[in-house]
Design an enzyme around this catalytic site. Structure first.
Site, PDB file in Angstrom:
ATOM      1  CG  ASP A   1      -6.583 -32.899   4.155  1.00 61.04           C
ATOM      2  OD1 ASP A   1      -6.928 -33.256   5.291  1.00 61.04           O
ATOM      3  OD2 ASP A   1      -6.974 -31.844   3.620  1.00 61.04           O
TER       4      ASP A   1
ATOM      5  CD  GLU B   1      -3.411 -30.295   4.539  1.00 60.23           C
ATOM      6  OE1 GLU B   1      -3.922 -29.713   3.567  1.00 60.23           O
ATOM      7  OE2 GLU B   1      -3.289 -31.529   4.602  1.00 60.23           O
TER       8      GLU B   1
ATOM      9  CE1 TYR C   1      -4.389  -0.641  -0.359  1.00 60.10           C
ATOM     10  CE2 TYR C   1      -3.797  -2.540   0.986  1.00 60.10           C
ATOM     11  CZ  TYR C   1      -4.682  -1.890   0.144  1.00 60.10           C
ATOM     12  OH  TYR C   1      -5.872  -2.492  -0.209  1.00 60.10           O
TER      13      TYR C   1
END
Length: 421
Positions: free
Chosen positions: A302, A250, A164
């Site tokens: 996963d 995770e 910014y």
């Protein structure tokens, strides 16, 4: 007669629980599992006494490059030296350009002895007097100027703050973020040396006490949400723990389940998550815990190609930040679960499994070609099961047996059987 009816009811209840909670009857007393974990911890501490190899030890320091932590004064000096050389080039009539280490995939190398990805020594020229590179050269100069200001003021800002400062020039934060990594390579320093940090993302809970900017934090008293991992690692010190291992998770959902169940009290551990893709702060924090506490790290991800990719980023590093892999990677992370072979082993119902997309299958096959995967035959075997079955599953698939199956049966049984790769 009444006693017989009671026994039959008790037997029926026991049978019902074994159906609802498969394999729970295989669990041994916690004391047995704790003994196994103590042996693992002792073995890890013994192995950690050996010297860590470097690029110099392998005679690769001339063909590969690594960045180091620099003090703010050193960062200032590097930027000023670079500015002087650019000014001299302009005065000599040669214009100016930056020599930027290439972070392309072709300029990266997996070193088995180090078990991480490193950056080779190829560079590219980024001239101002070129239509194709003038804008990126301008962004590079602007980032260098902003970093110099930060080093003079000794303050930290986020990558979003940096973006910014000049939105019209940067246009998109991915562009300022990419050049920030280039600047780290140009100056030869770590990202954290630039005093630019990412927003807080990772959290930690469990058997860990550490100081955060002078304040002592006890992670057993941080509630279910845990303690946010500080965005700049230089704030962290005085780590102490009675944990037997670090559990790297995770996703946030599994982390919350384990935190609420106080899993770390039953099996002394430290639980950490980056809530998906690992950020720099979490990777730095995990490495610091591993190196200082000398604890084994077990990963719960996963059962899909992206879970393994996330695990590999923690262990061997990301290609995007291979220039800083020495500081960002955690050696010898063990893959605890959820693994493709677990789907059948733990009788995960078909309705809890998901079909892999074409992109999933491609990602899995691409991983099979990676050197850091080939190094581990167990990983290769699991990936082959995944690609052939074309099935994947999230950690939450275990909730089909009950919301607490993960903490009450699956993880304890995994630890008892030493079922990690």
């Amino acid at each position: 007669m009444a006693d017989k009816r009671k026994r039959r009811r008790a037997d029926a209840d026991s049978d019902d629980e074994s159906v609802r909670l498969p394999f729970k009857n295989r669990l041994k007393p916690d004391s047995v599992i704790l003994s196994i974990l103590e042996t693992l911890t002792e073995a890890t501490k013994s192995a950690s006494t050996s010297k860590t190899l470097t690029l110099s030890d392998l005679n690769l320091s001339s063909t590969c490059r690594e960045v180091t932590d620099l003090t703010l004064s050193s960062v200032q000096t590097e930027i000023q030296t670079l500015a002087i050389s650019l000014a001299k080039s302009i005065l000599a009539g040669n214009g100016f350009s930056f020599s930027v280490p290439s972070r392309a995939a072709t300029n990266q190398l997996y070193v088995p002895e180090l078990d991480r990805i490193v950056l080779k020594d190829k560079t590219s020229v980024r001239p101002y007097a070129s239509v194709s590179t003038v804008r990126k050269t301008t962004i590079t100069a602007r980032i260098l100027s902003l970093i110099h200001q930060l080093s003079l003021k000794n303050i930290h800002v986020t990558k979003r703050d940096l973006f910014y400062t000049d939105v019209k020039l940067f246009q998109d934060q991915t562009q300022s973020d990419a050049v920030l990594d280039d600047v780290s390579c140009i100056l030869g320093c770590t990202r954290s040396s630039l005093n630019v940090v990412a927003a807080e993302k990772g959290v930690v809970v469990g058997r860990l006490i550490f100081s955060d900017n002078g304040d002592m934090i006890d992670c057993t008293k941080m509630g279910m949400g845990g303690k946010a991992i500080p965005p700049n690692i230089d704030r962290v010190g005085d780590m102490s723990s009675d944990a037997l291992f670090i559990l790297l998770v995770e996703k946030d959902a599994a982390y919350m389940r384990l935190a609420e169940d106080r899993f770390y009290n039953r099996f002394p551990c430290i639980i950490v998550t980056a809530k998906g893709q690992p950020d720099v702060a979490t990777r730095l924090f995990l490495r610091k815990m591993k190196m200082e506490l000398k604890l084994p790290v077990l990963a719960l991800v996963d059962s899909d190609p992206y879970g393994l990719k996330i695990l590999s980023v923690y262990g061997s590093g990301s290609k995007n930040m291979s220039y800083d892999s020495a500081n960002l990677t955690t050696p010898d992370i063990k893959w605890l679960g959820v693994r493709p072979s677990d789907l059948d082993k733990y009788k995960i119902p078909e309705q809890c499994r998901l079909p892999m997309t074409e992109q999933d299958i491609k990602t899995g096959k691409d991983l099979l070609e990676e050197d850091f995967v080939k190094k581990n035959p167990g990983w290769v075997e699991e990936l082959n099961i995944m690609v052939k079955s074309k099935q994947k599953a999230e950690i939450q698939a275990l909730s089909t047996f009950g919301f607490q199956y993960l903490s009450e049966v699956y993880l304890p049984l995994k630890l008892q059987q030493q079922d990690w790769l």
